[in-house]
Each structure stands twice: as C-alpha cells, then as structure tokens.
Design an enzyme around this catalytic site. Sequence first.
Site, PDB file in Angstrom:
ATOM      1  N   ALA A   1       1.437  -1.976   2.215  1.00 23.62           N
ATOM      2  CA  ALA A   1       2.731  -1.287   2.082  1.00 23.62           C
ATOM      3  C   ALA A   1       3.617  -1.370   3.321  1.00 23.62           C
ATOM      4  O   ALA A   1       4.681  -0.763   3.354  1.00 23.62           O
ATOM      5  CB  ALA A   1       2.558   0.181   1.680  1.00 23.62           C
ATOM      6  N   ALA A   2       3.232  -2.138   4.324  1.00 22.91           N
ATOM      7  CA  ALA A   2       4.074  -2.243   5.523  1.00 22.91           C
ATOM      8  C   ALA A   2       5.426  -2.865   5.194  1.00 22.91           C
ATOM      9  O   ALA A   2       6.478  -2.352   5.590  1.00 22.91           O
ATOM     10  CB  ALA A   2       3.361  -3.060   6.589  1.00 22.91           C
ATOM     11  N   GLY A   3       5.405  -3.989   4.477  1.00 23.13           N
ATOM     12  CA  GLY A   3       6.652  -4.645   4.099  1.00 23.13           C
ATOM     13  C   GLY A   3       7.484  -3.795   3.155  1.00 23.13           C
ATOM     14  O   GLY A   3       8.720  -3.768   3.243  1.00 23.13           O
ATOM     15  N   ASP A   4       6.817  -3.090   2.253  1.00 22.29           N
ATOM     16  CA  ASP A   4       7.532  -2.218   1.311  1.00 22.29           C
ATOM     17  C   ASP A   4       8.180  -1.047   2.039  1.00 22.29           C
ATOM     18  O   ASP A   4       9.303  -0.649   1.726  1.00 22.29           O
ATOM     19  CB  ASP A   4       6.570  -1.691   0.243  1.00 22.29           C
ATOM     20  CG  ASP A   4       5.977  -2.800  -0.607  1.00 22.29           C
ATOM     21  OD1 ASP A   4       6.652  -3.827  -0.791  1.00 22.29           O
ATOM     22  OD2 ASP A   4       4.835  -2.639  -1.091  1.00 22.29           O
TER      23      ASP A   4
END
Length: 310
Positions: free
Chosen positions: A252-255
């Site tokens: 979920a880092a990119g999200d």
Amino acid sequence: MTNRVTVIGSLNVDTILEIPRLPKPGETLAMHNQSFAGGGKGSNQGIAAGRAGADTHFIGKIGDDTNGQFMINSMKDSGINVDQVTVTKDAKTGQAFILLDDEGQNSILVYGGANQKLNVDDVKNAEATIANSDFIITQFETPMDVAEAAFKTAKANDVVTILNPAPARQAIPASLLAVSDLVVPNETESQTLTGIEITDEASMVKAANKMHDMGAKCVIITVGSKGAFYHTVSGDTGFVDAFKVKAVDTTAAGDTFIGALSSQLNKDMSNLTDAIRFANRASSITVQRMGAHPSIPTLAEIEAAEAAAK
C-alpha cells in the site's frame, strides 16, 4: 479548502503471509505469521485520501458475503462515503494473498472476484458523485471500459483525472490515456507501458515524454525508497526525494502516495512538488507498519511526522 476525491476501483480482503523469503519452485516453507486486513488498490487509495483530509467517495462492487461487509465497515471507519458501492451475487468479494518476506518486500496474488463485475452502468449511476468531485482516481483492478467511462464523465465536468496504471499492462487504450490528466506508475509499470527501462533521470524523461505522446498531461513515476519523478507536458520536471525510514512492509505504499497526493493537490497542479513531498511523507509512514488499511496514516500523523523532522 477540502479536496473532493472520488475513487473508482477494487475492494479486496488481504491475507498476509509472513515468510522468511519467497519459496523456490516445489519448496515447502514455514510461515512466521498470518493476518488479515482490508486492501485492494482502489480502497487503499480511497482510505489514504480520506485519512489525509479529503472528502472521499468510493465507487466499487463487493460480493454478498462477510468479506464484503468487512470492507464496507473498513471504509466507513475512515470516513469514506460508500453509497456507490454495490453488491453482486455473481462473485465473491475480491481477495489478495500477500507473501511478505523478512526484508519487507512483497509478492501479491489477486482474486478479482466482484471487482471484475463493476460495469459502465455503475458509472452512470454515480455520475452526480463524479461530477461533484475535484479529482477522480482509478487503477486496473477493475475493468478498463469502466475506467474510461468514469474518466470521460469526469472530463465533461471539469474533474481532474488520476490514472494509476497498475497492475501493469502493456495494452492501454489510447482513448483512456487521452482523458488522463495525471498518470502515476511506478518504475516497473512505466517500463511496461512505454517499453523504456527506468535506469536514471534521463530514461524517466524519455518515458514521461512517451506517455505525453500517448495523451497524459502530467506524469509522476514513483521510484520506491528513492522518491518520485515528475514531468508535465509543458516541460516542468524534477525529482522529490523520499524520506529515509526502515521499511517493514511496502504493501500500500504506492496507493498511499496517490491518495495522499490527491488530498493536497490543486486542480491546476500549481503545488505539485509540495503535494508530492506530502505524499512521500505519508508513504514513509505506511511502510513502517504492517498491512494495507491498518498502515495508512491520518493527516495528524503525517503532520506530526513532518513537524518532528524539522
């Protein structure tokens, strides 16, 4: 002024399998731990936008099952409006199985399920929600024709469109990119989309220009722990460094980056670098915690981390 953000996309229940390393073909490997959390690229981005302060609405589809209700509750707990999340009896709620190794890197297996039942009629039913937004975000865990229909509705109503071309696909309709104001791939997705390997800033410029040729007005290429590169069709370009932290789970880092970015960005993108810095800060918090939804920070946490760094 609070940004109004609509996300159209996936809702998945994540099963996180903590392992020392990825197993080799035919190998049986013992797990450290197993846990469950809300996830899906769409819902992650929605929750990231909502927790970072945006007035956030979600368009998606779940199965008629306990996982679906779990996802609804998870979204509501973060203040997300789920009036446009509908139920199908034709598929189960989406799921993802995340293999997380000791280095904090992950490999993910996704069951699309109800996410793949989202259709153009759902977009038509949500036209008023889209039209009342400042930004709309989508990804590729729901059907491509749905993304295009939503973006066309957005453009007809002066709504800024943000496309996260993930999971990576080579064949993206030119008609979708033509209505994408901001395209945000990571380096792998950028290479899949353009055929250009990302090795340095020069290759990023080349890839961004190719995406501009495809129709994208602005491009941000995220490069993990290094930061994010940006390039506009008018030639504004630069690199915003990431914050140095010890990652325990990059899920979920990119999200988080995309959702947090949408919560701060001006519609004319006049504060692009400041919004990217804010999104980098949010992502730096996410990677220090386990899971997707549980790891996404609130506005207060982002501001506290920023204040502590000064």
